[in-house]
Design an enzyme around this catalytic site. Structure first.
Site, short mmCIF file in Angstrom:
data_model
loop_
_atom_site.label_atom_id
_atom_site.label_comp_id
_atom_site.label_asym_id
_atom_site.label_seq_id
_atom_site.Cartn_x
_atom_site.Cartn_y
_atom_site.Cartn_z
N SER A 29 -12.74 44.76 32.36
CA SER A 29 -12.21 45.34 33.59
C SER A 29 -11.77 46.78 33.39
CB SER A 29 -11.01 44.53 34.08
OG SER A 29 -9.97 44.58 33.12
N GLY A 30 -11.63 47.21 32.15
CA GLY A 30 -11.10 48.54 31.87
C GLY A 30 -9.59 48.59 31.99
N PRO A 66 5.28 52.51 34.33
CA PRO A 66 3.82 52.62 34.43
C PRO A 66 3.19 51.65 35.42
CG PRO A 66 4.48 51.73 32.28
CD PRO A 66 5.71 52.23 32.94
N ASP A 96 5.08 49.59 37.92
CA ASP A 96 5.75 49.56 39.22
C ASP A 96 5.54 50.83 40.02
OD1 ASP A 96 6.71 47.06 38.55
OD2 ASP A 96 8.63 47.83 37.81
N ASN A 125 -8.67 46.34 38.62
CA ASN A 125 -9.90 45.83 39.20
C ASN A 125 -10.44 46.67 40.34
OD1 ASN A 125 -9.42 43.86 37.35
ND2 ASN A 125 -9.06 42.21 38.83
N THR A 130 -57.80 64.60 32.38
CA THR A 130 -57.42 63.24 32.75
C THR A 130 -57.76 62.34 31.58
OG1 THR A 130 -59.58 62.85 33.81
CG2 THR A 130 -57.79 63.66 35.22
N HIS A 131 -56.91 61.40 31.26
CA HIS A 131 -57.06 60.56 30.06
C HIS A 131 -57.05 61.40 28.79
CE1 HIS A 131 -58.27 57.13 32.65
NE2 HIS A 131 -58.92 58.05 33.33
N SER A 140 -40.05 74.08 9.84
CA SER A 140 -40.23 73.23 8.67
C SER A 140 -39.42 73.75 7.50
CB SER A 140 -41.71 73.18 8.27
OG SER A 140 -41.88 72.49 7.06
N SER A 141 -38.92 72.82 6.71
CA SER A 141 -38.19 73.19 5.50
C SER A 141 -39.12 73.45 4.34
CB SER A 141 -37.21 72.07 5.13
OG SER A 141 -37.92 70.88 4.83
N LYS A 197 -44.07 77.84 10.27
CA LYS A 197 -44.32 76.79 11.26
C LYS A 197 -43.24 76.84 12.35
CE LYS A 197 -45.86 71.98 11.28
NZ LYS A 197 -45.23 71.51 12.53
N GLU A 243 -39.05 68.47 22.60
CA GLU A 243 -38.77 67.28 21.79
C GLU A 243 -37.35 66.77 22.04
OE1 GLU A 243 -41.70 68.31 17.98
OE2 GLU A 243 -39.54 68.56 17.79
#
Length: 458
Positions: free
Chosen positions: A98-99, A124, A126, A135, A181-182, A312-313, A318, A325
């Site tokens: 319910s959090g 807190p 009341d 809820n 296409t494809h 690249s390392s 490169k 990505e």
């Protein structure tokens, strides 16, 4: 050992770090839920404090909380919003469904600040939680935070991406490329046509998100424990929604049926689906960019994305398509988040959904990921790519699929013979068609002009 102080709740006494603003219930949650080390998102916690501020103002308006206490709570909320609030909210995402732990975390912190600054006895439960239940507070906060993030961050980022794509489309409209296409050679397209397909995708996502916004701006507040509104003023939910609207500029309203928003999370599931759909669009665009940029010698090499970092390392020189990505990975994560939210949405047992913190965390994570991904993809990939016209022209010149334009004149079968011969002989289709048909060269040049084949308006 850190210095502690003793706090008390309904279960008894408990030691709490001396400098902590929270109390015993938060400390119990810290001890009970060392699950992931992942806290609730900042956007959620900020929305929760806004909800508490609106609730205090609503209680003041309805005379269900005296002015001095309500004012102290409101000021405490303002103080908290101006602070680094994450340090005051250590409760794990994976907690009670319910959090309640996070709701009480907020109640305790706000009460502590209000007591300290006003020298009043503010409780807190009341006072800070007056007229509320976890809820209805947590479902309300899910909607507030999601509505704010979509309105203030995601939609502006997507609109900016559309603008960048459209500007780039105008810039590259002079370039014609081999369509695919494809992943195989197809009829030519102009580059601006390809890009405007992307902008259309994102524009559609914007429309869909806008269509969902009204449902996420409905609030469960006022339903309290099970939807009946026990211990809340009959007008409390409406007052909270009105106060939140004034604070944020977003048109929140109490739901016509608060039972449904407490027992289920259908609206959050729907919004998550829309954000996932946005992820699908961004991944498509990211992958197109990666293919177009591939090579540059052994791939398509149609464009060159901005060089942002060494790729690249071990391989000097490169350069990789790092932004597409990263966006593809973020999109995959959003799809995973949506699956978890869908499972969470099924966990409405009778009068309460019991996966609320996870739903909130994943939904806000998805919105954030799509916001930042849209921005980076536009600013650091699409805006700055350059076009390799030489590679485009070489592929177009040798593309036998151009013979499709001759179908109405010589028929499909004859066109297929020409295409196969062009492939086999690795010669331009124009030269082969000139040998295998009676069509004059000038007419063939016109018929097989790639640019003209991209425009069907004539």
């Amino acid at each position: 050992m850190k210095a502690t102080r003793t706090e008390r709740d309904s279960m008894g006494e408990l030691d709490v770090p001396k400098d902590a603003l929270y109390g015993a219930q938060t400390q119990r949650a810290i001890q009970n839920f060392p699950i992931s080390g992942q806290r609730m998102p900042l956007a959620f916690l900020q929305a929760l404090i806004l909800q508490k501020k609106a609730a205090a103002q609503a209680n003041l308006n309805l005379a269900t909380l005296d002015e001095s206490k309500a004012t102290a709570i409101i000021k405490a909320c303002d103080t908290l919003l101006a602070d680094d609030i994450l340090k005051h909210f250590p409760v794990d995402v994976f907690q009670t469904g319910s959090g309640t732990s996070t709701n009480m975390n907020a109640n305790e912190v706000i009460a502590h600040i209000a007591r300290r600054d006003s020298q009043q006895d503010i409780h807190p439960n009341d006072h800070v939680n007056c007229g509320q239940s976890s809820n209805d507070v947590i479902p309300t906060t899910i909607h507030i935070s999601a509505a704010l993030e979509v309105s203030q961050r995601l939609l502006p980022a997507l609109k900016a991406l559309v603008s960048i794509i459209e500007e780039k489309a105008d810039e590259v409209a002079c370039f014609c490329k081999t369509g695919r296409t494809h992943l195989m050679d197809a009829m030519p397209v102009r580059m601006d046509q390809s890009l405007r397909a992307w902008s259309s995708q994102i524009s559609q996502q914007i429309q869909t998100l806008n269509a969902v916004r009204p449902s996420i701006q409905q609030l469960a507040q006022g339903g309290t424990a099970v939807g009946t509104g026990v211990n809340a003023h009959p007008d409390f939910g409406q007052e909270v929604a009105r106060e939140l609207s004034d604070m944020t500029g977003i048109a929140f309203k109490q739901a016509e049926n608060v039972f449904s928003l407490i027992s289920a999370q259908d609206n959050a599931v729907t919004l998550s689906g829309c954000v996932k759909s946005t992820a699908v669009s961004l991944m498509k665009i990211a992958n197109d960019l990666r293919w177009m940029n591939s090579g540059p010698l052994a791939g398509l090499g149609e464009i060159a994305l901005p060089a942002l970092q060494p790729g690249s390392s071990i391989m000097p020189g490169k350069i990789n398509p790092v932004i597409p990505e990263a966006v593809a990975m973020a999109s995959a994560q959003v799809m995973g988040n949506d699956s978890a939210i869908s499972v969470g949405g099924q966990s409405g047992n009778f009068e309460l959904n019991v996966m609320l913190p996870m739903i909130a965390s994943n939904l806000l994570s998805s919105i954030h990921l799509m916001t930042t991904s849209a921005t980076q993809l536009g600013e650091k990939a699409i805006k700055g790519f350059s076009v390799n016209q030489e590679n485009l022209d070489q592929a177009l010149e040798k593309n036998p699929i151009l013979v499709t334009a001759l179908n109405p004149i010589i028929g499909y079968s004859k066109a297929a013979e020409i295409a196969k011969a062009a492939y086999k002989q690795k010669r331009p289709v124009l030269d082969v068609a000139l040998e295998m048909t009676d069509i004059p060269k000038e007419e063939l040049i016109t018929l097989l002009d790639p640019v003209k084949l991209t425009d069907n308006s004539e």
